[in-house]
Design a protein around this motif. Structure first.
Motif, PDB file in Angstrom:
ATOM      1  N   ASN A  50       0.270   5.771   0.028  1.00  0.00           N
ATOM      2  CA  ASN A  50      -0.778   6.778   0.181  1.00  0.00           C
ATOM      3  C   ASN A  50      -0.823   7.706  -1.032  1.00  0.00           C
ATOM      4  O   ASN A  50       0.009   7.617  -1.949  1.00  0.00           O
ATOM      5  CB  ASN A  50      -0.598   7.572   1.480  1.00  0.00           C
ATOM      6  CG  ASN A  50       0.739   8.301   1.533  1.00  0.00           C
ATOM      7  OD1 ASN A  50       1.164   8.923   0.544  1.00  0.00           O
ATOM      8  ND2 ASN A  50       1.394   8.249   2.686  1.00  0.00           N
ATOM      9  N   GLU A  82      -9.740   7.156   5.514  1.00  0.00           N
ATOM     10  CA  GLU A  82     -11.161   6.891   5.716  1.00  0.00           C
ATOM     11  C   GLU A  82     -11.871   8.087   6.347  1.00  0.00           C
ATOM     12  O   GLU A  82     -13.068   8.309   6.114  1.00  0.00           O
ATOM     13  CB  GLU A  82     -11.333   5.655   6.600  1.00  0.00           C
ATOM     14  CG  GLU A  82     -10.844   4.367   5.947  1.00  0.00           C
ATOM     15  CD  GLU A  82     -11.108   3.161   6.831  1.00  0.00           C
ATOM     16  OE1 GLU A  82     -11.746   3.327   7.899  1.00  0.00           O
ATOM     17  OE2 GLU A  82     -10.679   2.062   6.457  1.00  0.00           O
ATOM     18  N   LYS A 140      -0.743  -0.383  -4.290  1.00  0.00           N
ATOM     19  CA  LYS A 140      -2.173  -0.155  -4.124  1.00  0.00           C
ATOM     20  C   LYS A 140      -2.350   1.153  -3.363  1.00  0.00           C
ATOM     21  O   LYS A 140      -1.908   1.287  -2.224  1.00  0.00           O
ATOM     22  CB  LYS A 140      -2.808  -1.313  -3.352  1.00  0.00           C
ATOM     23  CG  LYS A 140      -4.290  -1.128  -3.109  1.00  0.00           C
ATOM     24  CD  LYS A 140      -4.835  -2.292  -2.292  1.00  0.00           C
ATOM     25  CE  LYS A 140      -6.316  -2.125  -2.011  1.00  0.00           C
ATOM     26  NZ  LYS A 140      -6.849  -3.235  -1.185  1.00  0.00           N
ATOM     27  N   THR A 191      -3.934   3.882  -1.208  1.00  0.00           N
ATOM     28  CA  THR A 191      -4.936   3.934  -0.144  1.00  0.00           C
ATOM     29  C   THR A 191      -5.348   5.380   0.113  1.00  0.00           C
ATOM     30  O   THR A 191      -4.558   6.313  -0.084  1.00  0.00           O
ATOM     31  CB  THR A 191      -4.389   3.329   1.159  1.00  0.00           C
ATOM     32  OG1 THR A 191      -3.244   4.077   1.589  1.00  0.00           O
ATOM     33  CG2 THR A 191      -3.985   1.877   0.952  1.00  0.00           C
ATOM     34  N   SER A 239      -2.560   3.348  -9.088  1.00  0.00           N
ATOM     35  CA  SER A 239      -2.835   2.132  -8.323  1.00  0.00           C
ATOM     36  C   SER A 239      -2.839   0.926  -9.253  1.00  0.00           C
ATOM     37  O   SER A 239      -3.436   0.956 -10.329  1.00  0.00           O
ATOM     38  CB  SER A 239      -4.194   2.243  -7.620  1.00  0.00           C
ATOM     39  OG  SER A 239      -4.403   1.157  -6.750  1.00  0.00           O
ATOM     40  N   PRO A 259       0.834  -1.212   0.000  1.00  0.00           N
ATOM     41  CA  PRO A 259       0.000   0.000   0.000  1.00  0.00           C
ATOM     42  C   PRO A 259       0.870   1.265   0.000  1.00  0.00           C
ATOM     43  O   PRO A 259       1.918   1.321   0.659  1.00  0.00           O
ATOM     44  CB  PRO A 259      -0.787  -0.120   1.300  1.00  0.00           C
ATOM     45  CG  PRO A 259       0.087  -0.934   2.200  1.00  0.00           C
ATOM     46  CD  PRO A 259       0.833  -1.886   1.320  1.00  0.00           C
TER      47      PRO A 259
END
Length: 371
Positions: free
Chosen positions: A290, A350, A345, A347, A320, A288
């Motif tokens: 950011n 949230e 990936k 991220t 990504s 992952p």
């Protein structure tokens, strides 16, 4: 002497005529475990069933013997076999009661050899007295992913059936005498079948020894064998994968009467890893990153299967799902080594606090992004 069996080996193992080798082995192992004398010491019918299952597997697991057996089944009335698992076919028909001597079988030419190769006609077996090599054992060993990749050692406990130390394999209690088995008359084998041909198999009363003890051994209940675990330390070579096999000479079933031991056939089952995935000699991972790392570029640390960490450059504007290759960081086997592939990936957070949300909106407006 009577000559072939009316029992259907496919029916005994509960499989179809088209069953492949893995299906045959799976069914045999299940039934052998279910009816093994060690697990059914008070049920003589289980020993009988155990022997039948063994006979069926001995023929159907051997491609040559299975082909011969199938040929005889298709011959119908002459061969004397019942219909297959599908339920067809008759019995012996007009040949009911006909018996063949070994000389008769010789007159049959190739058929005589065919019958003898499967059912050992004309060979009246004697109780085992000379050295006999032990059987080979098969065992599946689970290995951690990184141990399989890098190699290492592993202690395993292999279940084996060994000669009883109390009675030395005779099945007799200390000081008890041995008497001739009344079931087989001391031959160690009995025949079964109806009409037509019969099959010889080890006597279930004396376990093929031809003699039974006046008082059974209290340790092995008269079988002459005990089930126990043998501790073995395996040296696992680097690069083993699921399905890789290893043969350990002399680590199988112990021989009878001083015979050499069989071999132990190890099949490796590699456990899945939460981070690494293997494809051939290459290692694949997902890491992952950011939004800032992907948009502005960054350097990240990535763990390898060797237990080290390498630095990987993520260029600005990375999307990504982009995949990067790290040469020479895969699995090494036979002088060759694969690579490691890193898929990033992206991220997103949230939750954003008030200031973060305001700055994100400013960024979106400056970049003319819809939100």
């Amino acid at each position: 002497m009577a000559a072939a069996t009316s029992k259907d080996y496919y029916q005994i193992l509960g499989i179809s005529e088209g069953a492949d080798a893995p299906e045959i082995k799976k069914s045999y192992r299940k039934l052998a475990k279910q009816y093994h004398p060690d697990a059914n010491q008070n049920d003589p019918r289980a020993a009988e069933r155990f022997k039948e299952v063994g006979e069926a597997y001995a023929v159907l697991s051997n491609p040559a013997k299975r082909k011969q057996y199938d040929q005889m089944r298709r011959m119908g009335p002459f061969a004397g076999f019942r219909g297959g698992a599908g339920g067809g076919g008759g019995g012996f028909g007009g040949t009911e009661g006909i018996r063949f001597s070994t000389e008769d079988l010789g007159d049959l030419g190739g058929l005589g050899d065919l019958f003898s190769s499967i059912f050992d006609f004309g060979r009246k077996r004697r109780p085992r007295s000379g050295p006999e090599r032990g059987t080979d054992l098969e065992y599946t060993v689970e290995v951690h992913f990184e141990t399989a990749a890098r190699g290492g050692t592993l202690a395993v406990a292999v279940p084996v059936t060994d000669e009883c130390a109390t009675c030395g394999g005779s099945g007799a209690a200390p000081g008890a005498r041995l008497v001739t088995c009344v079931e087989c008359g001391g031959s160690g084998t009995v025949s079964f079948g109806q009409g037509g041909f019969a099959v010889n198999r080890p006597c279930p009363a004396c376990y093929g020894r031809g003699q039974i003890p006046a008082a059974p051994c209290p340790t092995c209940a008269g079988t002459g064998q005990v089930r126990q675990e043998r501790q073995i330390r395996l040296k696992i070579p680097p690069g083993v994968d699921t399905g890789t096999k290893m043969r350990l000479s002399g680590q199988g079933q112990r021989g009878q009467a001083g015979g050499s031991a069989g071999d132990l056939l190890i099949t490796f089952q590699v456990q899945p890893h939460r981070f690494f995935r293997r494809k051939g000699l290459d290692i694949h991972v997902t890491v992952p990153v950011n939004i800032a790392q992907a948009a502005l570029g960054s350097r990240i640390r990535v763990r390898t299967v060797d237990g080290r960490k390498v630095s990987l450059k993520v260029p600005p504007g990375t999307q990504s799902g982009t995949r990067f290759r790290i040469p020479g960081q895969g699995i090494e086997k036979g002088g060759a080594r694969g690579d490691q592939y890193v898929q990033v990936k992206i991220t997103v957070p949230e939750h954003l606090d008030e200031d973060e949300a305001r700055l994100m909106k400013q960024f979106a407006e400056a970049a003319e992004l819809k939100y």
